[in-house]
Design a protein around this motif. Structure first.
Motif, PDB file in Angstrom:
ATOM      1  N   UNK A 102      16.679  33.977   9.183  1.00 40.01           N
ATOM      2  CA  UNK A 102      15.469  34.111   9.993  1.00 40.01           C
ATOM      3  C   UNK A 102      15.332  32.963  10.981  1.00 40.01           C
ATOM      4  N   UNK A 103      15.696  31.764  10.566  1.00 35.66           N
ATOM      5  CA  UNK A 103      15.622  30.607  11.463  1.00 35.66           C
ATOM      6  C   UNK A 103      16.561  30.790  12.658  1.00 35.66           C
ATOM      7  N   UNK A 104      17.693  31.421  12.431  1.00 39.21           N
ATOM      8  CA  UNK A 104      18.593  31.713  13.552  1.00 39.21           C
ATOM      9  C   UNK A 104      17.903  32.616  14.574  1.00 39.21           C
ATOM     10  N   UNK A 105      17.147  33.595  14.084  1.00 37.36           N
ATOM     11  CA  UNK A 105      16.401  34.469  14.999  1.00 37.36           C
ATOM     12  C   UNK A 105      15.312  33.687  15.727  1.00 37.36           C
ATOM     13  N   UNK A 106      14.650  32.770  15.009  1.00 42.19           N
ATOM     14  CA  UNK A 106      13.615  31.951  15.650  1.00 42.19           C
ATOM     15  C   UNK A 106      14.191  31.131  16.807  1.00 42.19           C
ATOM     16  N   UNK A 107      15.439  30.696  16.643  1.00 39.29           N
ATOM     17  CA  UNK A 107      16.045  29.799  17.631  1.00 39.29           C
ATOM     18  C   UNK A 107      16.684  30.539  18.795  1.00 39.29           C
ATOM     19  N   UNK A 108      16.705  31.864  18.758  1.00 33.21           N
ATOM     20  CA  UNK A 108      17.360  32.650  19.815  1.00 33.21           C
ATOM     21  C   UNK A 108      16.651  32.461  21.157  1.00 33.21           C
ATOM     22  N   UNK A 109      17.449  32.202  22.207  1.00 35.12           N
ATOM     23  CA  UNK A 109      16.903  32.006  23.550  1.00 35.12           C
ATOM     24  C   UNK A 109      17.524  32.924  24.584  1.00 35.12           C
ATOM     25  N   UNK A 110      18.627  33.570  24.242  1.00 33.01           N
ATOM     26  CA  UNK A 110      19.366  34.346  25.230  1.00 33.01           C
ATOM     27  C   UNK A 110      18.726  35.693  25.533  1.00 33.01           C
ATOM     28  N   UNK A 111      17.927  36.210  24.626  1.00 38.94           N
ATOM     29  CA  UNK A 111      17.441  37.578  24.743  1.00 38.94           C
ATOM     30  C   UNK A 111      16.346  37.713  25.791  1.00 38.94           C
ATOM     31  N   UNK A 112      15.465  36.728  25.893  1.00 39.71           N
ATOM     32  CA  UNK A 112      14.279  36.848  26.753  1.00 39.71           C
ATOM     33  C   UNK A 112      14.287  35.791  27.860  1.00 39.71           C
ATOM     34  N   UNK A 113      15.290  35.839  28.679  1.00 41.98           N
ATOM     35  CA  UNK A 113      15.332  34.970  29.843  1.00 41.98           C
ATOM     36  C   UNK A 113      15.423  33.494  29.548  1.00 41.98           C
ATOM     37  N   UNK A 114      16.111  33.139  28.494  1.00 38.32           N
ATOM     38  CA  UNK A 114      16.285  31.728  28.168  1.00 38.32           C
ATOM     39  C   UNK A 114      15.141  31.116  27.401  1.00 38.32           C
ATOM     40  N   UNK A 115      14.181  31.932  26.958  1.00 37.59           N
ATOM     41  CA  UNK A 115      13.043  31.444  26.175  1.00 37.59           C
ATOM     42  C   UNK A 115      13.032  32.113  24.806  1.00 37.59           C
ATOM     43  N   UNK A 116      12.412  31.448  23.849  1.00 37.69           N
ATOM     44  CA  UNK A 116      12.310  32.022  22.509  1.00 37.69           C
ATOM     45  C   UNK A 116      11.223  33.088  22.479  1.00 37.69           C
ATOM     46  N   UNK A 117      11.038  33.719  21.327  1.00 33.42           N
ATOM     47  CA  UNK A 117      10.040  34.780  21.193  1.00 33.42           C
ATOM     48  C   UNK A 117       8.634  34.235  20.992  1.00 33.42           C
ATOM     49  N   UNK A 118       8.483  32.906  20.987  1.00 38.40           N
ATOM     50  CA  UNK A 118       7.207  32.299  20.623  1.00 38.40           C
ATOM     51  C   UNK A 118       6.504  31.706  21.837  1.00 38.40           C
ATOM     52  N   UNK A 119       5.186  31.770  21.823  1.00 35.69           N
ATOM     53  CA  UNK A 119       4.365  31.241  22.910  1.00 35.69           C
ATOM     54  C   UNK A 119       4.588  29.745  23.061  1.00 35.69           C
ATOM     55  N   UNK A 120       4.571  29.298  24.309  1.00 35.74           N
ATOM     56  CA  UNK A 120       4.772  27.877  24.554  1.00 35.74           C
ATOM     57  C   UNK A 120       3.588  27.044  24.129  1.00 35.74           C
TER      58      UNK A 120
END
Length: 529
Positions: A102-120
């Motif tokens: 799950x932490x690997x998914x949290x750290x993903x940045x490639x899917x959404x324009x270089x940003x993670x799935x979490x609000x800044x």
């Protein structure tokens, strides 16, 4: 006036078994370090440092847990508050493995324009100027990593709690971070915050029920120790009203976390609104911790009143299987469908729990309830995290395309991705040669051995109903025309690729060669008293 001086009492220092509790201490210690990193490190370095701390802590805790399992450690540590036994260690290892994915998914940045799935910026109002500025500056919310460590540490403590007060504290330790994580989606922030609010309010409500139940059981037994409550049941003859009321209230609090009917109303909304990586983490890990905590309380503390609480659990199990399977058919959102699927799976697990097949209860060579539940939770957990990892990759201009109509023809656009998701769905359905089939066989076998054969009949019929909505999605992906405005399939980074690959590999291996994990679950034995 005469002054009286009380004699000094000898102070006895509490004995803490640090070696046996090392996996817990590593996780909580790393979470505290993560908080300090968030406070003092420059923003540009936080993501990498937080990820490194989290991964190292999870791996180190897993290694320490493996050493304890190899040494066959079984004791009640921390002055009788924490049980370090086979089921607890098996659960710790499972939770840590799923958390790592799950932490690997949290750290993903490639899917959404270089940003993670979490609000800044979690405090920024959705649609405000502050939010737009944070997005433009590419700010990321790196607090998710220590929050995740606190959550998994609380889950580990919850699964090993041998004291009702520790159980309640552990429940709050892992629930509060999850409330926050559910409201941190970068896209569709309003529905994410709504999900977090619903989860928080209903979770607080269920915690109150649990706390009232603990108070009543303490009033009955005079102790919060699970073993002490069991001894009180064997020696006392009065106070049945307090005992039954306390049992019922504790059941409400624990069944809420399991997601069982009629305490399931939070599940579809929270699963849909939370960031998808958090949904996968929560769906797998929370269910594991909650089920082991439920079994420990009812097997260790309340096993002597089985004939009082078993009828209630029979009803809950039947309602959970039937409602979860039937309502899932009506869902048009893939995340809500998997939410009701998880409710049905909770019902399947409850069949083994109610069967109460134990090695000391007439089961000599067959599979026990504890062994069956442990294996089922492993097989379900890996498939769940893998399935939600796949969902993060199907996207359109608004983000993840979770409406089922958007998945039409996906097999023509990306046969590999659709095939992997179809395999996870087949595992959920319990099709042979998948981990789900072996898991269902295990829980149904344990329930049948324990005499709960009517539940097994209902479970088999519910599985047939559930297979319909799984197969419906497969048919939609492979046998429907690809629309002109079909969503894109994002190119995943190594993080999501690894998460999907690990989930798929575990689902395949546990379906083809389940023996080693079943044997490991069998060696875990029963809950110690």
């Amino acid at each position: 006036m005469i002054a009286y001086v009380l004699p000094l009492a000898d102070f006895v220092a509490p004995k803490i078994e640090y070696n046996e509790l090392a996996p817990l201490l590593v996780v909580f210690g790393a979470a505290c370090v993560g908080v300090l990193v968030e406070a003092f490190l420059p923003r540009s370095l936080r993501h990498l440092v937080q990820l490194a701390i989290t991964v190292v802590a999870i791996v180190a805790s897993g290694v320490l847990t493996g050493i304890l399992m190899n040494d066959n450690k079984e004791l009640i540590a921390a002055q009788g508050a924490i049980s370090v036994d086979g089921p607890a260690l098996f659960t710790w290892l499972t939770l840590l493995a799923l958390t790592l994915i799950s932490v690997l998914l949290f750290a993903e940045r490639s899917v959404d324009g270089g940003l993670s799935a979490f609000a800044g910026q979690a405090a920024a109002v959705p649609g405000s100027e502050a939010e737009r500025e944070g997005t433009a500056a590419r700010i990321e919310h790196t607090e998710i990593f220590p929050l995740t460590l606190f959550a998994v540490g609380g889950m580990m403590l919850f699964a090993a709690s041998n004291d009702l007060l520790v159980l309640f504290v552990a429940l709050e330790v892992f629930s509060l971070p999850l409330y926050l994580l559910c409201g941190l989606a970068r896209r569709r922030r309003l529905i994410s915050q709504e999900a977090a609010m619903k989860y928080f309010l209903l979770g607080a409500f269920s915690s109150a029920f649990l706390l009232f139940g603990i108070a009543l059981l303490y009033g009955y037994a005079g102790t919060m120790s699970l073993g002490g409550i069991s001894d009180a049941l064997a020696s006392q003859t009065g106070g049945d009203t307090i005992l039954l009321a306390g049992t019922g209230l504790i059941a409400v609090g624990l069944l809420f976390k399991v997601g069982a009917v009629p305490f399931h109303s939070w599940t579809p909304d929270v699963y849909q609104g939370a960031p998808t990586p958090v949904t996968g983490f929560m769906a797998a890990c929370t269910k594991i911790a909650a089920f082991i905590g439920l079994m420990r309380v009812f097997y260790v503390a309340l096993g002597g009143t089985r004939w009082d609480w078993a009828p209630m659990m029979w009803i809950v199990a039947i309602l959970t299987m039937v409602i979860g399977s039937i309502v899932a058919i009506t869902q048009t959102d893939v995340k809500r469908m998997l939410a009701y699927s998880s409710i049905a799976h909770a019902g399947f697990l409850l069949t083994a729990f109610v069967g109460l097949a134990q090695s000391g209860n007439g089961v000599h060579n067959g599979i026990t309830s504890t062994q069956a539940v442990l294996f089922y939770l492993v097989s379900y957990g890996f498939a769940t995290v893998g399935a939600f990892a796949v969902i993060t990759l199907v996207r359109d201009a608004g983000g993840e395309a979770t409406h089922l109509s958007r998945w039409a023809g996906l097999g023509k656009k990306s046969p590999l991705l659709a095939g992997i998701f179809a395999f996870f769905l087949l595992s959920f359905a319990g099709i042979p040669l998948t981990a789900g089939f072996t898991g269902k066989w295990a829980v149904f076998s344990a329930a049948w051995t324990g005499g709960a054969w009517p539940l097994v009949v209902v479970a088999v019929l519910s599985s047939l109903v559930a297979a319909f909505f799984y197969v419906r999605v497969i048919v939609l992906m492979f046998f429907s025309d690809l629309p002109a405005d079909s969503p894109d399939v994002a190119l995943p980074g190594w993080q999501t690729t690894s998460a999907v690959a690990l989930g798929l590999a575990a689902t395949v291996v546990l379906g083809l060669v389940p023996g080693p994990v079943l044997d490991l679950a069998a060696r875990a034995g029963e809950f110690i008293r």
